[in-house]
Scaffold this active site. Structure first.
Site, mmCIF file in Angstrom:
data_model
loop_
_atom_site.group_PDB
_atom_site.id
_atom_site.type_symbol
_atom_site.label_atom_id
_atom_site.label_comp_id
_atom_site.label_asym_id
_atom_site.label_seq_id
_atom_site.Cartn_x
_atom_site.Cartn_y
_atom_site.Cartn_z
ATOM 1 N N GLU A 62 36.707 7.877 25.897
ATOM 2 C CA GLU A 62 37.474 7.167 24.846
ATOM 3 C C GLU A 62 36.602 6.157 24.094
ATOM 4 O OE1 GLU A 62 40.968 5.489 23.118
ATOM 5 O OE2 GLU A 62 40.718 7.008 24.131
ATOM 6 N N CYS B 248 43.381 0.069 23.937
ATOM 7 C CA CYS B 248 42.842 1.265 24.785
ATOM 8 C C CYS B 248 44.250 1.815 25.046
ATOM 9 C CB CYS B 248 41.694 1.367 25.820
ATOM 10 S SG CYS B 248 41.472 3.001 26.423
ATOM 11 N N CYS C 280 43.270 3.556 28.981
ATOM 12 C CA CYS C 280 43.559 2.667 30.215
ATOM 13 C C CYS C 280 45.062 1.966 29.966
ATOM 14 C CB CYS C 280 42.743 1.542 29.841
ATOM 15 S SG CYS C 280 40.677 1.942 29.802
ATOM 16 N N HIS D 154 44.772 -3.882 30.232
ATOM 17 C CA HIS D 154 44.683 -5.129 29.579
ATOM 18 C C HIS D 154 45.835 -6.111 29.471
ATOM 19 C CE1 HIS D 154 40.619 -4.087 28.344
ATOM 20 N NE2 HIS D 154 40.845 -2.837 28.064
ATOM 21 N N ARG E 175 38.128 1.798 35.777
ATOM 22 C CA ARG E 175 36.797 1.832 35.606
ATOM 23 C C ARG E 175 36.146 0.805 35.949
ATOM 24 N NH1 ARG E 175 39.808 4.395 31.938
ATOM 25 N NH2 ARG E 175 39.356 6.353 30.905
ATOM 26 N N SER F 178 33.561 -1.412 30.843
ATOM 27 C CA SER F 178 32.548 -0.476 29.702
ATOM 28 C C SER F 178 31.479 -1.413 29.223
ATOM 29 C CB SER F 178 33.044 0.433 28.908
ATOM 30 O OG SER F 178 33.622 1.527 29.730
ATOM 31 N N CYS G 104 34.566 3.996 28.614
ATOM 32 C CA CYS G 104 35.729 3.673 27.764
ATOM 33 C C CYS G 104 35.501 2.603 26.640
ATOM 34 C CB CYS G 104 37.027 3.012 28.595
ATOM 35 S SG CYS G 104 38.668 2.965 27.669
ATOM 36 N N CYS H 102 37.565 -0.029 24.890
ATOM 37 C CA CYS H 102 37.785 -1.233 25.619
ATOM 38 C C CYS H 102 36.722 -2.212 25.169
ATOM 39 C CB CYS H 102 37.943 -1.128 27.179
ATOM 40 S SG CYS H 102 39.201 -0.129 27.649
#
Length: 579
Positions: A15, A63, A66, A70, A490, A513, A558, A561
């Site tokens: 992503e 994202c 995900c 968030h 993640r 990430s 990701c 993110c």
């Protein structure tokens, strides 16, 4: 093979947008590696001056893979800032939603983003469907394991290949010498790839039931936006009732079955052909978790199902405590990032004092190579006590193992025993992949416990899902700050909010990430992606860098993110107006 710098841009099946540059020697060994996020971050600027209770709706759009993480981190940040406890039912609902995200995300990553690093799709055309059925049936009692089923899948692959339109399987390095699975194992894995597509559609319904929709389900500061009805209701009822609860139970049972019958057996089968990948790709050897899955109405770290902690230098005998509000423990650095700090590029800032000042100093796109002596990424470099830390499933499994969590120990020892490998094998590329699978089993089983607890509360007459005590902003302190922590699939996710006079004056997100994919810091310490590629990697074919993809994908990148987008000239691409 002559020494040169290999460029992989973009890294696909992730992503977001990630560029990897790897310096090789004459034999193709990677000697240095550099990770560059090629989009620019901006969400913090968007949130300044907004109502803190609305922040989750903006951050959740960071994202779409995900999806909810968030949102959860954001509402927890505001609740922490305002000392805002939530009801027990709301905590259980959040745990179920986060748990579902874990299992769906991990299955999707293994089959749809990472499996093709190990599975040669075209080789499946050579498989004997009957032998494939025999193999599958020897691994588990998964019902879709007949010779006829595998024959049908093989015909679908053949049609793709003969038409010249491989579709989702296009542009692979099929035939690469690093592929080792026999044709039957390849056919089985491709069949399960397709099964997982249908499975995840059903599993994602849990978010829609509890959050109204998926992706990006609804959330609410102070609880959950999920009214509960004690009465029985039909399928069209809007409150969570017996019908919805039974659907949730069935979804969790389906998750458990797929993980037990397909995901775990496939991981062990594939890993058995790639044991040498348990000896490469370790990286920094330091691991960090912020903890998650609290029990009870409060957010007490002592009740977390996954504890917070840090492991340094592979030492599982010592689990270091962590304090994410302490400026001496968490800082973000920008020595090699396209940002400026008012204190200078060499000094780190704690996220409460974090700054988001863009300053692109790199080459004009398109360019051949990054200038790695200067800034080379739109990602910052988070550090814990000045150390580079890996976050994610491997960190969580190791922290649970080090903390004496018996189910984790039993599961890890079982998997390693079948593969005839020591515990140290987990510090690797394949170890990350295995840890993600083991964690899915742990979380899916935990979910049934949370579900039973929620049902028991409802049966006892407890229907409360929201705390209204502090909903009036006039009761808030003039200044407040909070950190919302959660373990995203993640890795460790931290949202920092600073509230002044009822609005956000600062907001910073330190995401998995960023921890893993960030560039070097001022001390020259490489980030986890970079360090992992520099550990025992040799490219067989320089223009088919399958080895790089295997290790980078093992982290499940990701990048959306970690960074957000602007055009090369810095011009505004879109304006969002909120009415």
């Amino acid at each position: 093979m002559s020494a040169e710098r290999i460029v992989v841009d973009p890294i696909t099946r992730i992503e977001g947008h990630l560029r990897i540059e790897a310096q090789t020697d004459d034999a193709g060994h990677i000697t240095h590696a550099y990770s560059s996020g090629t989009m620019v971050r901006g969400i913090e600027t968007i949130l300044k001056g907004r109502d803190p209770r609305d922040a989750w709706a903006f951050t959740q759009r960071i994202c779409g893979v995900c999806t909810l993480v968030h949102g959860i981190a954001s509402v927890r940040s505001i609740e922490h800032a305002l000392s805002y406890d939530i009801p027990h039912n709301a905590q259980l609902i959040r745990n179920l939603m986060i748990g579902a995200q874990y299992v769906v995300d991990h299955v999707m990553h293994f089959y749809h983003l990472h499996a093709l690093d190990w599975v040669d799709v075209v080789s499946a055309l050579k498989a004997d469907p009957q032998a494939t059925a025999t193999l599958a049936q020897s691994l588990s009692n998964y019902p879709r394991s007949s010779a006829g089923y595998f024959s049908d899948v093989q015909k679908r692959i053949k049609n793709f290949v003969e038409s010249g339109q491989l579709g989702i399987f296009a542009n692979g390095y099929w035939g690469h010498p690093a592929y080792r699975l026999p044709p039957e194992a390849n056919l089985m894995a491709v069949a399960h790839y397709l099964d997982a597509l249908a499975w995840q559609r059903e599993a994602a319904k849990l978010h829609a039931i509890l959050g109204g929709k998926n992706p990006h389900p609804n959330f609410l500061v102070g609880g959950a936006p999920t009214p509960i009805s004690a009465a029985q209701g039909g399928a069209g009822a809007t409150a969570l009732n017996d019908v919805g609860l039974e659907q949730i139970r069935n979804i969790i049972a389906q998750m458990q079955s797929f993980v037990d019958q397909v995901y775990i057996p496939d991981t062990l089968a594939i890993a058995s052909f790639y044991k040498d990948w348990f000896e490469r790709g370790e990286g920094v050897g330091n691991f960090l978790t912020c903890g998650d899955f609290p029990s009870g109405p409060g957010f007490d770290p002592a009740t977390f199902a996954i504890p917070a902690g840090a492991i340094l230098d592979r030492d599982l005998s010592t689990l270091h405590p962590v304090d994410f509000e302490n400026p001496a423990e968490v800082q973000e650095f920008i020595a090699h990032s396209w940002y400026d700090y008012s204190v200078g590029k060499a000094q780190g800032l704690h996220p409460y004092q974090g700054e988001t000042e863009l300053n692109y100093t790199g080459p004009t796109p398109p360019y051949k190579h990054l200038d790695v002596d200067q800034a080379y990424s739109w990602m910052k470099s988070p550090r814990w006590r000045g150390k580079v830390m890996e976050v994610g499933p491997l960190a969580r499994v190791l922290v649970l193992y080090a903390g004496g969590h018996e189910p984790t120990r039993e599961l890890a020892n079982m998997a390693l025993g079948k593969l005839e490998l020591p515990l140290e094998a987990m510090f690797s590329t394949m170890g990350r992949t295995a840890a993600r699978t083991l964690e899915s089993k742990l979380i899916a089983d935990m979910m049934m416990g949370w579900y039973n607890e929620l049902v028991a509360n409802i049966r006892a007459g407890d229907l409360k899902v929201h705390n209204d005590a502090l909903w009036d902003p006039s009761t808030w302190p003039r200044q407040a700050k909070g950190v919302g922590i959660m373990e995203a699939p993640r890795g460790a996710l931290l949202h920092y909010s600073v509230i002044e006079n009822g609005t956000l004056s600062n907001y910073q997100a330190v995401v998995p990430s960023t921890w893993n994919a960030g560039p070097m810091d001022a001390q020259g310490q490489f980030g986890p992606y970079e360090a992992a590629l520099m550990h025992n990697h040799q490219l067989a074919i320089k223009d088919q860098p399958l080895e790089i993809l295997r290790t980078i994908h093992s982290f499940d990148p990701c990048i959306a993110c970690a960074v957000h987008m602007v055009d090369p000239d810095g011009n505004e691409l879109v304006k969002v107006k909120v009415r």
